[in-house]
Design a protein around this motif. Structure first.
Motif, PDB file in Angstrom:
ATOM      1  N   CYS A   1      12.629  -9.630   2.318  1.00 10.86           N
ATOM      2  CA  CYS A   1      12.058  -8.651   1.394  1.00 10.86           C
ATOM      3  C   CYS A   1      11.199  -7.640   2.165  1.00 10.86           C
ATOM      4  CB  CYS A   1      11.224  -9.352   0.329  1.00 10.86           C
ATOM      5  SG  CYS A   1      10.657  -8.219  -0.948  1.00 10.86           S
ATOM      6  N   PRO A   2      11.543  -6.359   2.074  1.00  8.04           N
ATOM      7  CA  PRO A   2      10.824  -5.356   2.863  1.00  8.04           C
ATOM      8  C   PRO A   2       9.465  -5.005   2.251  1.00  8.04           C
ATOM      9  CG  PRO A   2      12.452  -4.289   1.479  1.00  8.04           C
ATOM     10  CD  PRO A   2      12.615  -5.772   1.276  1.00  8.04           C
ATOM     11  N   ALA A   3       8.578  -4.538   3.098  1.00  3.29           N
ATOM     12  CA  ALA A   3       7.294  -4.026   2.624  1.00  3.29           C
ATOM     13  C   ALA A   3       7.541  -2.684   1.952  1.00  3.29           C
ATOM     14  CB  ALA A   3       6.331  -3.865   3.789  1.00  3.29           C
ATOM     15  N   ARG A   4       6.744  -2.386   0.940  1.00  4.02           N
ATOM     16  CA  ARG A   4       6.835  -1.075   0.278  1.00  4.02           C
ATOM     17  C   ARG A   4       5.827  -0.155   0.949  1.00  4.02           C
ATOM     18  NH1 ARG A   4       7.679   0.599  -5.877  1.00  4.02           N
ATOM     19  NH2 ARG A   4       8.243   2.734  -5.362  1.00  4.02           N
ATOM     20  N   VAL A   5       6.325   0.864   1.612  1.00  3.22           N
ATOM     21  CA  VAL A   5       5.473   1.776   2.384  1.00  3.22           C
ATOM     22  C   VAL A   5       5.277   3.070   1.597  1.00  3.22           C
ATOM     23  CG1 VAL A   5       5.237   3.048   4.545  1.00  3.22           C
ATOM     24  CG2 VAL A   5       6.301   0.783   4.538  1.00  3.22           C
ATOM     25  N   SER A   6       4.023   3.510   1.546  1.00  2.10           N
ATOM     26  CA  SER A   6       3.695   4.795   0.926  1.00  2.10           C
ATOM     27  C   SER A   6       2.602   5.440   1.764  1.00  2.10           C
ATOM     28  CB  SER A   6       3.248   4.611  -0.517  1.00  2.10           C
ATOM     29  OG  SER A   6       2.145   3.737  -0.599  1.00  2.10           O
ATOM     30  N   ALA A   7       2.514   6.757   1.662  1.00  6.20           N
ATOM     31  CA  ALA A   7       1.503   7.473   2.442  1.00  6.20           C
ATOM     32  C   ALA A   7       1.095   8.740   1.702  1.00  6.20           C
ATOM     33  CB  ALA A   7       2.049   7.838   3.823  1.00  6.20           C
ATOM     34  N   GLY A   8      -0.162   9.063   1.877  1.00  6.91           N
ATOM     35  CA  GLY A   8      -0.701  10.300   1.337  1.00  6.91           C
ATOM     36  C   GLY A   8      -1.572  10.928   2.408  1.00  6.91           C
ATOM     37  N   GLU A   9      -2.233  11.990   2.055  1.00 10.35           N
ATOM     38  CA  GLU A   9      -3.072  12.664   3.035  1.00 10.35           C
ATOM     39  C   GLU A   9      -4.191  11.726   3.488  1.00 10.35           C
ATOM     40  OE1 GLU A   9      -5.672  16.738   3.640  1.00 10.35           O
ATOM     41  OE2 GLU A   9      -4.546  16.448   1.795  1.00 10.35           O
ATOM     42  N   GLY A  10      -4.126  11.325   4.763  1.00 10.20           N
ATOM     43  CA  GLY A  10      -5.165  10.499   5.354  1.00 10.20           C
ATOM     44  C   GLY A  10      -4.998   9.003   5.200  1.00 10.20           C
ATOM     45  N   TRP A  11      -3.907   8.526   4.640  1.00 11.71           N
ATOM     46  CA  TRP A  11      -3.731   7.079   4.479  1.00 11.71           C
ATOM     47  C   TRP A  11      -2.255   6.680   4.483  1.00 11.71           C
ATOM     48  CZ3 TRP A  11      -0.851   5.398   0.354  1.00 11.71           C
ATOM     49  CH2 TRP A  11      -0.680   6.299  -0.694  1.00 11.71           C
ATOM     50  N   LEU A  12      -2.025   5.409   4.810  1.00  8.41           N
ATOM     51  CA  LEU A  12      -0.697   4.797   4.733  1.00  8.41           C
ATOM     52  C   LEU A  12      -0.901   3.375   4.244  1.00  8.41           C
ATOM     53  CD1 LEU A  12       2.339   5.038   6.952  1.00  8.41           C
ATOM     54  CD2 LEU A  12       1.399   2.767   6.601  1.00  8.41           C
TER      55      LEU A  12
ATOM     56  N   SER B   1       1.101  -0.392   3.297  1.00  3.46           N
ATOM     57  CA  SER B   1       2.268  -1.245   3.442  1.00  3.46           C
ATOM     58  C   SER B   1       2.030  -2.464   2.546  1.00  3.46           C
ATOM     59  CB  SER B   1       2.429  -1.664   4.911  1.00  3.46           C
ATOM     60  OG  SER B   1       3.480  -2.574   5.061  1.00  3.46           O
ATOM     61  N   ARG B   2       2.784  -2.535   1.440  1.00  2.00           N
ATOM     62  CA  ARG B   2       2.559  -3.591   0.454  1.00  2.00           C
ATOM     63  C   ARG B   2       3.660  -4.638   0.507  1.00  2.00           C
ATOM     64  NH1 ARG B   2       2.714  -1.520  -5.321  1.00  2.00           N
ATOM     65  NH2 ARG B   2       4.828  -2.291  -5.329  1.00  2.00           N
ATOM     66  N   ARG B   3       3.255  -5.866   0.742  1.00  5.37           N
ATOM     67  CA  ARG B   3       4.166  -7.005   0.692  1.00  5.37           C
ATOM     68  C   ARG B   3       3.969  -7.700  -0.647  1.00  5.37           C
ATOM     69  NH1 ARG B   3       7.874  -7.919   4.367  1.00  5.37           N
ATOM     70  NH2 ARG B   3       7.495  -6.921   6.329  1.00  5.37           N
ATOM     71  N   LEU B   4       4.615  -8.833  -0.838  1.00  4.26           N
ATOM     72  CA  LEU B   4       4.542  -9.527  -2.121  1.00  4.26           C
ATOM     73  C   LEU B   4       3.114  -9.926  -2.508  1.00  4.26           C
ATOM     74  CD1 LEU B   4       7.722 -11.754  -1.855  1.00  4.26           C
ATOM     75  CD2 LEU B   4       7.386  -9.754  -3.300  1.00  4.26           C
TER      76      LEU B   4
ATOM     77  N   ARG C   1      -5.536  -2.714   9.583  1.00  9.63           N
ATOM     78  CA  ARG C   1      -4.283  -2.756  10.339  1.00  9.63           C
ATOM     79  C   ARG C   1      -3.114  -2.780   9.369  1.00  9.63           C
ATOM     80  NH1 ARG C   1      -1.191  -7.488  12.410  1.00  9.63           N
ATOM     81  NH2 ARG C   1      -0.340  -6.906  14.421  1.00  9.63           N
ATOM     82  N   ALA C   2      -2.070  -2.034   9.684  1.00 12.83           N
ATOM     83  CA  ALA C   2      -0.842  -2.057   8.878  1.00 12.83           C
ATOM     84  C   ALA C   2       0.349  -2.062   9.820  1.00 12.83           C
ATOM     85  CB  ALA C   2      -0.778  -0.847   7.943  1.00 12.83           C
ATOM     86  N   GLU C   3       1.368  -2.797   9.430  1.00 12.99           N
ATOM     87  CA  GLU C   3       2.616  -2.854  10.196  1.00 12.99           C
ATOM     88  C   GLU C   3       3.742  -2.309   9.340  1.00 12.99           C
ATOM     89  OE1 GLU C   3       3.789  -6.632  11.789  1.00 12.99           O
ATOM     90  OE2 GLU C   3       1.758  -7.087  12.437  1.00 12.99           O
ATOM     91  N   LEU C   4       4.680  -1.632   9.997  1.00 10.75           N
ATOM     92  CA  LEU C   4       5.858  -1.184   9.286  1.00 10.75           C
ATOM     93  C   LEU C   4       7.028  -1.113  10.243  1.00 10.75           C
ATOM     94  CD1 LEU C   4       6.075   2.583   8.871  1.00 10.75           C
ATOM     95  CD2 LEU C   4       3.890   1.650   9.535  1.00 10.75           C
ATOM     96  N   ASP C   5       8.210  -1.188   9.664  1.00 12.26           N
ATOM     97  CA  ASP C   5       9.444  -1.051  10.426  1.00 12.26           C
ATOM     98  C   ASP C   5       9.629   0.433  10.730  1.00 12.26           C
ATOM     99  OD1 ASP C   5      12.060  -0.873  11.343  1.00 12.26           O
ATOM    100  OD2 ASP C   5      12.879  -2.153   9.764  1.00 12.26           O
ATOM    101  N   PRO C   6       9.789   0.818  12.010  1.00 10.21           N
ATOM    102  CA  PRO C   6       9.983   2.236  12.335  1.00 10.21           C
ATOM    103  C   PRO C   6      11.192   2.856  11.620  1.00 10.21           C
ATOM    104  CG  PRO C   6       9.623   0.971  14.333  1.00 10.21           C
ATOM    105  CD  PRO C   6       9.757  -0.006  13.206  1.00 10.21           C
ATOM    106  N   GLN C   7      12.164   2.033  11.239  1.00 10.72           N
ATOM    107  CA  GLN C   7      13.338   2.542  10.532  1.00 10.72           C
ATOM    108  C   GLN C   7      12.943   3.172   9.198  1.00 10.72           C
ATOM    109  OE1 GLN C   7      16.457   2.597  11.949  1.00 10.72           O
ATOM    110  NE2 GLN C   7      17.018   3.895  10.225  1.00 10.72           N
ATOM    111  N   VAL C   8      11.852   2.706   8.599  1.00  9.20           N
ATOM    112  CA  VAL C   8      11.359   3.298   7.351  1.00  9.20           C
ATOM    113  C   VAL C   8      11.004   4.769   7.589  1.00  9.20           C
ATOM    114  CG1 VAL C   8       9.471   3.252   5.660  1.00  9.20           C
ATOM    115  CG2 VAL C   8      10.553   1.122   6.368  1.00  9.20           C
ATOM    116  N   LEU C   9      10.404   5.060   8.740  1.00 10.86           N
ATOM    117  CA  LEU C   9      10.058   6.450   9.067  1.00 10.86           C
ATOM    118  C   LEU C   9      11.307   7.267   9.362  1.00 10.86           C
ATOM    119  CD1 LEU C   9       6.952   5.737  11.323  1.00 10.86           C
ATOM    120  CD2 LEU C   9       6.965   6.426   8.914  1.00 10.86           C
TER     121      LEU C   9
END
Length: 170
Positions: A61-72, A74-77, A110-118
């Motif tokens: 199950c992938p993390a749900r990644v979102s970003a806005g001005e000044g923040w990112l 990464s939401r897991r279950l 700290r946040a981790e994400l899969d570079p493929q998401v970017l």
């Protein structure tokens, strides 16, 4: 790109969750079918196979990644990790079974994400890219130029391959 203060989301997240469910369901069906065909299916074994399928789903199950001005974010279950991308202190890559981009901010978050998401979501990449320049200008980002350059090169390479494929120039 849209307005600077809009929130960008991983557009493929729902599809990836569905793929994770499908994979776990196929594994469960195969295990139950094999056990039933062999005549060894019991309630205990069925519970074991269900547990195994649920564990596979949790891993996939992938993390749900979102970003806005000044923040990112990464939401897991069970937990959301949120960093201030305009106050990053480091960006690094973790290699392993799946490559991970690790972002750390000045507040210790700290946040981790899969570079493929970017790669798959140019608006997320653009948002992060802009904010890393803010961090550089503020002098907080001390480590991470190599990791960011690697992601940028990967995005450029995959975008070029897509353009060649679509135009028939492969």
């Amino acid at each position: 790109m849209g307005h600077r203060n809009e929130t960008a989301y991983d557009r493929r997240w729902a599809r990836d969750v569905i793929d994770s469910v499908r994979c776990a369901a196929v594994l469960l069906a195969l295990l139950l079918l094999i056990d039933w065909g062999a005549g060894t299916l019991t309630d205990g074994r069925a519970a074991l196979w269900i547990t195994l399928a649920v564990m596979l789903f949790l891993v996939l199950c992938p993390a749900r990644v979102s970003a806005g001005e000044g923040w990112l974010a990464s939401r897991r279950l069970l937990r959301t990790h949120r960093v201030r991308t305009d106050l990053l202190v480091s960006v690094g890559c973790l290699d392993g079974v799946g490559q991970r981009l690790v972002l750390r901010d000045a507040f210790g978050e700290r946040a981790e994400l899969d570079p493929q998401v970017l790669v798959n979501n140019p608006d997320l990449w653009h948002r992060l890219y802009e904010d890393t320049h803010t961090s550089l200008a503020r002098g907080t980002l001390m480590c991470g130029a190599t990791a960011l350059r690697g992601v940028a090169e990967r995005i450029d390479r995959e975008n070029a391959e897509t353009v060649f494929r679509v135009s028939g120039l492969e």
